[in-house]
Design a protein around this motif. Structure first.
Motif, PDB file in Angstrom:
ATOM      1  N   GLY A 296      11.390  15.161  76.581  1.00 55.91           N
ATOM      2  CA  GLY A 296      10.691  13.950  76.632  1.00 55.91           C
ATOM      3  C   GLY A 296      11.049  12.978  78.053  1.00 55.91           C
ATOM      4  N   GLU A 297      11.522  12.010  77.626  1.00 58.88           N
ATOM      5  CA  GLU A 297      11.928  10.780  78.799  1.00 58.88           C
ATOM      6  C   GLU A 297      13.229  11.089  79.239  1.00 58.88           C
ATOM      7  N   SER A 298      13.842  11.900  78.637  1.00 60.24           N
ATOM      8  CA  SER A 298      15.413  12.183  79.244  1.00 60.24           C
ATOM      9  C   SER A 298      15.432  12.865  80.613  1.00 60.24           C
ATOM     10  N   GLU A 299      16.453  12.794  81.386  1.00 55.91           N
ATOM     11  CA  GLU A 299      16.576  13.635  82.635  1.00 55.91           C
ATOM     12  C   GLU A 299      16.887  14.853  82.229  1.00 55.91           C
ATOM     13  N   GLY A 300      16.910  15.582  83.256  1.00 56.80           N
ATOM     14  CA  GLY A 300      17.475  17.056  83.285  1.00 56.80           C
ATOM     15  C   GLY A 300      16.258  18.032  83.216  1.00 56.80           C
ATOM     16  N   THR A 301      16.560  19.454  83.385  1.00 55.72           N
ATOM     17  CA  THR A 301      15.607  20.326  83.384  1.00 55.72           C
ATOM     18  C   THR A 301      15.633  21.064  82.188  1.00 55.72           C
ATOM     19  N   PHE A 302      14.447  21.266  81.356  1.00 47.96           N
ATOM     20  CA  PHE A 302      14.463  22.158  80.291  1.00 47.96           C
ATOM     21  C   PHE A 302      15.057  23.418  80.479  1.00 47.96           C
ATOM     22  N   GLU A 303      15.951  24.124  79.649  1.00 51.01           N
ATOM     23  CA  GLU A 303      16.423  25.266  79.448  1.00 51.01           C
ATOM     24  C   GLU A 303      16.304  25.852  78.221  1.00 51.01           C
ATOM     25  N   TYR A 304      15.903  27.120  77.957  1.00 53.38           N
ATOM     26  CA  TYR A 304      15.686  27.907  76.871  1.00 53.38           C
ATOM     27  C   TYR A 304      17.439  27.932  76.636  1.00 53.38           C
ATOM     28  N   GLY A 305      17.685  28.145  75.248  1.00 53.67           N
ATOM     29  CA  GLY A 305      19.207  28.232  74.683  1.00 53.67           C
ATOM     30  C   GLY A 305      19.657  26.919  74.764  1.00 53.67           C
ATOM     31  N   ASN A 306      20.927  26.555  75.556  1.00 53.66           N
ATOM     32  CA  ASN A 306      21.162  24.973  75.427  1.00 53.66           C
ATOM     33  C   ASN A 306      21.795  24.568  74.201  1.00 53.66           C
ATOM     34  N   TYR A 307      22.268  25.223  73.352  1.00 51.20           N
ATOM     35  CA  TYR A 307      22.411  24.668  72.066  1.00 51.20           C
ATOM     36  C   TYR A 307      23.747  23.810  72.218  1.00 51.20           C
TER      37      TYR A 307
ATOM     38  N   THR B 150      16.006  32.569  81.371  1.00 51.78           N
ATOM     39  CA  THR B 150      16.801  33.458  82.262  1.00 51.78           C
ATOM     40  C   THR B 150      17.661  34.330  81.253  1.00 51.78           C
ATOM     41  N   LYS B 151      18.450  35.254  81.842  1.00 48.05           N
ATOM     42  CA  LYS B 151      19.176  36.277  80.952  1.00 48.05           C
ATOM     43  C   LYS B 151      20.212  35.326  80.250  1.00 48.05           C
ATOM     44  N   GLU B 152      20.798  34.463  81.425  1.00 44.83           N
ATOM     45  CA  GLU B 152      22.084  33.602  80.939  1.00 44.83           C
ATOM     46  C   GLU B 152      21.628  32.799  79.589  1.00 44.83           C
ATOM     47  N   SER B 153      20.498  32.355  79.740  1.00 42.86           N
ATOM     48  CA  SER B 153      20.135  31.248  78.679  1.00 42.86           C
ATOM     49  C   SER B 153      19.698  31.950  77.326  1.00 42.86           C
ATOM     50  N   LEU B 154      19.276  33.150  77.532  1.00 44.34           N
ATOM     51  CA  LEU B 154      18.939  33.998  76.415  1.00 44.34           C
ATOM     52  C   LEU B 154      20.351  34.564  75.713  1.00 44.34           C
ATOM     53  N   MET B 155      21.256  34.977  76.629  1.00 43.45           N
ATOM     54  CA  MET B 155      22.804  35.225  76.015  1.00 43.45           C
ATOM     55  C   MET B 155      23.403  33.880  75.239  1.00 43.45           C
ATOM     56  N   ASP B 156      22.893  32.913  75.949  1.00 43.85           N
ATOM     57  CA  ASP B 156      23.690  31.702  75.333  1.00 43.85           C
ATOM     58  C   ASP B 156      23.100  31.347  73.812  1.00 43.85           C
ATOM     59  N   ARG B 157      21.745  31.895  73.469  1.00 42.11           N
ATOM     60  CA  ARG B 157      21.171  31.570  72.221  1.00 42.11           C
ATOM     61  C   ARG B 157      22.009  32.945  71.167  1.00 42.11           C
ATOM     62  N   LEU B 158      21.877  34.029  71.756  1.00 48.59           N
ATOM     63  CA  LEU B 158      22.431  35.321  71.130  1.00 48.59           C
ATOM     64  C   LEU B 158      23.928  35.338  70.645  1.00 48.59           C
ATOM     65  N   LYS B 159      24.760  34.524  71.613  1.00 49.45           N
ATOM     66  CA  LYS B 159      26.294  34.681  71.234  1.00 49.45           C
ATOM     67  C   LYS B 159      26.573  33.749  70.371  1.00 49.45           C
ATOM     68  N   ILE B 160      25.361  32.520  69.864  1.00 48.88           N
ATOM     69  CA  ILE B 160      26.245  31.466  68.919  1.00 48.88           C
ATOM     70  C   ILE B 160      26.215  32.306  67.399  1.00 48.88           C
ATOM     71  N   ASP B 161      27.320  32.023  67.046  1.00 49.40           N
ATOM     72  CA  ASP B 161      27.600  32.385  65.536  1.00 49.40           C
ATOM     73  C   ASP B 161      27.400  31.362  64.367  1.00 49.40           C
TER      74      ASP B 161
END
Length: 283
Positions: free
Chosen positions: A99-110, A202-213
């Protein structure tokens, strides 16, 4: 489990839902609801943009949008109308990278979005205003659950269409060979049919999602925190079975399946609003 609540005039066996505006007098007629754009700098130095709807209550409810969505989604807007019509002040905002907020969209990022939500709540706390509830749709549902598993300052949490098993849904979006491709190239570009890239995984952002319990998070929520999960029976993005899993592991939990509703509660915003209102008002 609560079932779908019907509102409207019945013609034979067909129930015809009426829009919120026909069930309640318009907001401008009943009382003044002012709107103010609020910009909050998060702990990463990025500006979060949101809209505060002043409806009479000192405490506020904070609304959190879903994946690649914004504070302007129909779900966020319909809930804002419902809550403010009952004199409940609302803050809806864009997570950073959306939206209007700053920053770059990244997959994961929970957990980054959990941090955004934390900064929003702390901002209002500095201004002597407590957050009485947090409500999140889809990915936002995961964010509010994760928030409640870490922080103890919100008594009411509403998870709408959240995903319990974060390993699911990835194949549908990226294809069955997603792990081979990401191991080979280090990333996957998600694009439109025209070939234009929308975002990069990225692989890092995908792992960020997969590691969430999520199971562990649910079990970490204290018994004094009330949690409501609302899900549509016809959700083809996140299966309604996920809602049943939340119910297994959250100690102080209410579950409501809206029969016929899809992931975005299309044509069922009124039903969703009434369920959320009943929960917030402890009716």
């Amino acid at each position: 489990m609560c079932m779908q609540l019907f509102f409207g005039a019945t013609a034979g066996k067909e129930t015809v839902p009426r829009p919120w505006s026909e069930l309640h007098s318009s907001l401008s007629d009943s009382f003044n609801v002012s709107q103010e754009t609020i910009v909050i700098t998060n702990s990463y130095g990025e500006k979060i943009v949101g809209i505060l709807h002043e409806a009479g209550s000192k405490d506020i409810v904070v609304l959190c949008h879903g994946f690649r969505s914004s504070k302007e989604s129909r779900t966020m807007l319909s809930l804002t109308d419902a809550l403010t019509s009952e004199n409940i002040s609302v803050f809806r905002f864009d997570f950073t990278g959306n939206g209007e907020s700053e920053g770059t969209f990244e997959y994961g990022n929970y957990y980054k979005e959990v941090d955004d939500l934390r900064d929003v709540i702390l901002h209002f706390k500095k201004h002597k205003r407590d957050t009485s509830g947090i409500a999140g749709h889809s990915k936002g549902g995961n964010v509010v659950i994760l928030y409640a598993s870490i922080h103890l300052d919100v008594a009411n949490v509403i998870n709408m269409s959240g995903r319990f098993d974060l390993r699911r849904g990835i194949v549908d979006r990226f294809g069955s060979d997603y792990m081979e491709r990401i191991n080979q190239y280090g990333f996957i570009d998600v694009g439109e049919k025209t070939g234009r890239s929308i975002y990069r995984v990225t692989k890092e952002s995908l792992m960020d999602r997969l590691k969430i319990d999520m199971k562990g998070a649910c079990m970490s929520i204290g018994p004094n925190c009330r949690v409501l999960t609302v899900h549509g029976s016809d959700d083809d993005t996140v299966p309604s079975e996920d809602a049943l899993e939340f119910d297994k592991y959250i100690s102080n939990h209410e579950l409501c399946i809206i029969e016929g509703a899809d992931h975005r509660f299309t044509s069922y915003h009124l039903e969703l609003a009434n369920i959320v209102l009943k929960f917030i008002k402890h009716e």
